[in-house]
Design an enzyme around this catalytic site. Sequence first.
Site, PDB file in Angstrom:
ATOM      1  N   CYS A 134      60.774  48.826  83.904  1.00 29.93           N
ATOM      2  CA  CYS A 134      60.768  50.176  84.486  1.00 29.93           C
ATOM      3  C   CYS A 134      59.392  50.809  84.472  1.00 29.93           C
ATOM      4  O   CYS A 134      59.261  52.034  84.375  1.00 29.93           O
ATOM      5  CB  CYS A 134      61.778  51.091  83.798  1.00 29.93           C
ATOM      6  SG  CYS A 134      63.474  50.611  84.094  1.00 29.93           S
TER       7      CYS A 134
ATOM      8  N   ASP B 264      58.370  62.236  76.727  1.00 27.28           N
ATOM      9  CA  ASP B 264      59.413  61.214  76.793  1.00 27.28           C
ATOM     10  C   ASP B 264      59.381  60.452  75.468  1.00 27.28           C
ATOM     11  O   ASP B 264      58.502  59.625  75.235  1.00 27.28           O
ATOM     12  CB  ASP B 264      59.136  60.292  77.984  1.00 27.28           C
ATOM     13  CG  ASP B 264      60.020  59.048  77.995  1.00 27.28           C
ATOM     14  OD1 ASP B 264      60.834  58.868  77.062  1.00 27.28           O
ATOM     15  OD2 ASP B 264      59.886  58.246  78.947  1.00 27.28           O
TER      16      ASP B 264
ATOM     17  N   HIS C  73      57.300  55.669  82.255  1.00 31.71           N
ATOM     18  CA  HIS C  73      58.541  54.958  82.586  1.00 31.71           C
ATOM     19  C   HIS C  73      59.102  55.549  83.885  1.00 31.71           C
ATOM     20  O   HIS C  73      58.874  56.724  84.183  1.00 31.71           O
ATOM     21  CB  HIS C  73      59.533  55.179  81.437  1.00 31.71           C
ATOM     22  CG  HIS C  73      60.809  54.389  81.516  1.00 31.71           C
ATOM     23  ND1 HIS C  73      61.857  54.747  82.325  1.00 31.71           N
ATOM     24  CD2 HIS C  73      61.214  53.262  80.866  1.00 31.71           C
ATOM     25  CE1 HIS C  73      62.847  53.874  82.161  1.00 31.71           C
ATOM     26  NE2 HIS C  73      62.478  52.959  81.287  1.00 31.71           N
TER      27      HIS C  73
ATOM     28  N   GLN D 253      60.994  55.877  73.122  1.00 30.76           N
ATOM     29  CA  GLN D 253      60.549  54.806  72.216  1.00 30.76           C
ATOM     30  C   GLN D 253      59.969  55.348  70.913  1.00 30.76           C
ATOM     31  O   GLN D 253      59.633  54.565  70.023  1.00 30.76           O
ATOM     32  CB  GLN D 253      59.498  53.926  72.910  1.00 30.76           C
ATOM     33  CG  GLN D 253      59.977  53.230  74.176  1.00 30.76           C
ATOM     34  CD  GLN D 253      61.085  52.220  73.932  1.00 30.76           C
ATOM     35  OE1 GLN D 253      61.293  51.776  72.798  1.00 30.76           O
ATOM     36  NE2 GLN D 253      61.809  51.865  74.964  1.00 30.76           N
TER      37      GLN D 253
ATOM     38  N   LYS E  12      69.052  53.658  71.629  1.00 29.57           N
ATOM     39  CA  LYS E  12      67.869  52.935  71.164  1.00 29.57           C
ATOM     40  C   LYS E  12      67.605  53.190  69.676  1.00 29.57           C
ATOM     41  O   LYS E  12      66.624  52.722  69.121  1.00 29.57           O
ATOM     42  CB  LYS E  12      66.639  53.354  71.976  1.00 29.57           C
ATOM     43  CG  LYS E  12      66.689  52.936  73.448  1.00 29.57           C
ATOM     44  CD  LYS E  12      65.379  53.244  74.124  1.00 29.57           C
ATOM     45  CE  LYS E  12      65.473  53.302  75.638  1.00 29.57           C
ATOM     46  NZ  LYS E  12      65.648  52.005  76.278  1.00 29.57           N
TER      47      LYS E  12
END
Lengths: 426, 142
Positions: A384, A219, A142, A222, A245
């Site tokens: 992104c 990261d 991302h 998600q 999120k």
Amino acid sequence: MRVQESYPVDVDAIRADFPILQRKVGGDISTPGEHDDDDTPLVYLDNAATSHTPEQVVDAIVDYYHGYNSNVHRGIHHLSQEASVAYENAHDRVAEFIGASGGREEVVFTKNTTESMNLVAYAWGLDELGPGDSVVMTEMEHHASLVTWQQIAKKTGAEVRYIRVDDDGRLDMEHAKELIDDSTKMVSVVHVSNTLGTVNPVAELADMAHEVGAYAFVDGAQSVPTRPVDVEAIDADFFAFSGHKMCGPTGIGALYGKRDILDEMQPYLYGGEMIRSVTYEDSTWEDLPWKFEAGTPPIAQGVGFAAAVDYLDDIGMENVQAHEELLAEYAYDRLTEFDDIEIYGPPGDDRGGLVAFNLDSVHAHDLSSILNEQGVAIRAGDHCTQPLHDKLGVAASTRASFYIYNTREEIDALVDAIDTARELFA
Amino acid sequence: MGIGSDMYRQQIMDHYKNPRNHGRLESPTFTHTGENPSCGDTITMDVQLADDGETIERVAFSGDGCAISQASASMLTQRLPGTTLSELEAMDTDDITEMLGVDISPMRIKCAVLARQVAQDGAKIHDGEIEIEQTKTEDGDD
């Protein structure tokens, strides 16, 4: 068929916690909050961008503002002490949620994943990186990490390297072995791709990083919302994610860091809250995590973040993951019924809860506009991951992403809406 | 019906599927290209002026991208002949949405106005007012 109708989570009960899912859309958007002229039921499939917020989380924030709103760490008065306890406990709660046994000292509250990434890039990267060093990322990164390390590398003279993504949307681990070498100081990889849905072998990548003495930064924007995550099992040195999120409010995210490493790092933002003592000549820093939380922090958001974690734990993250995978596979199967749809990433039974695709001959932005006219909220663009889209040879894609409150019927509505676009453009 | 409820009316789809003046002019007075980097829309406008050097005589476009950008370019090639460069210069976003005859949602405005921007920048380069290689609209993607 009874089996067909069941879900790993109680979707009806969950949907009742999210009033926004009952609203209609389609009216004048220039008057936010006024919905009188909306006439189309909402089908919300843009959860990878942001999830909705259950009443329980909104209530926790309301309770804070109505009951103990105050600045933290400064006041001796009652309200400030209550707010401080709640805000500090929120760190412990979030730490527990991701398996950080060090508690609050290993969890810094930030604005979001991007800020968590920048915190490490500036506080660690600027000091530690230089010519001859490399930062290894993936081609599916991302922009939050890709752009951050790219720019820090430019400032420090370090090199950035990208682990190849193969035709199935998976990382080429042989290539990873080639790239991660003695020059590597940081391996910064996305856990679940927000475009491909790929679930990356981050524990294996962390091992590879540690073998050459590099740090591993995952990261988790998600992954934390959608599956059980244990940062210690992954052996990540740093791990970043966002509250909004995962049923939490916007404006808050977290950076997990191993305590020893965070201890060594210098602050990234200076100011109030993060100091122990100050003279006109010099200053010393507060303990972890506060030395990285300069200024009045997002207190209400921190309280809401902890409430979101409570909410998800009540459902059970194994169940959340099972629901995500069920919907991902169902969407993949429905969309592969059509020859004119190209899906990016791994097969339906091996991906996170999102599907990015293109419909032949209909531009992603046209498709998303037509879906919007039918109440279906999806995302069109590069999500992104512009370099990844360049690699895929498309300017944009359409992405449907699912969460705990989504149903098969909503995916059917998506497929029907795509059919309307197909007919319009035929 | 509000914004975005009816963006793909027949006229838009007709111009998208059967673009007018699509292709290149044999001897354009000026030609210019632009793109929306985030959408991947690209448009080249060829403009031929009358002998007075001010009145637009013929316009053609080529490129690809979303229906809104391409239909807008197609309609503009019909709209511009007979107008002057200063009238082109004066065209604003409202003129484009009026020409398209539909409400364009805020996120899609840059698609709708790309062709106009390309024509305007082409005219300015022709007049020596600006020097750019290519028009790029603001990149506002997520």
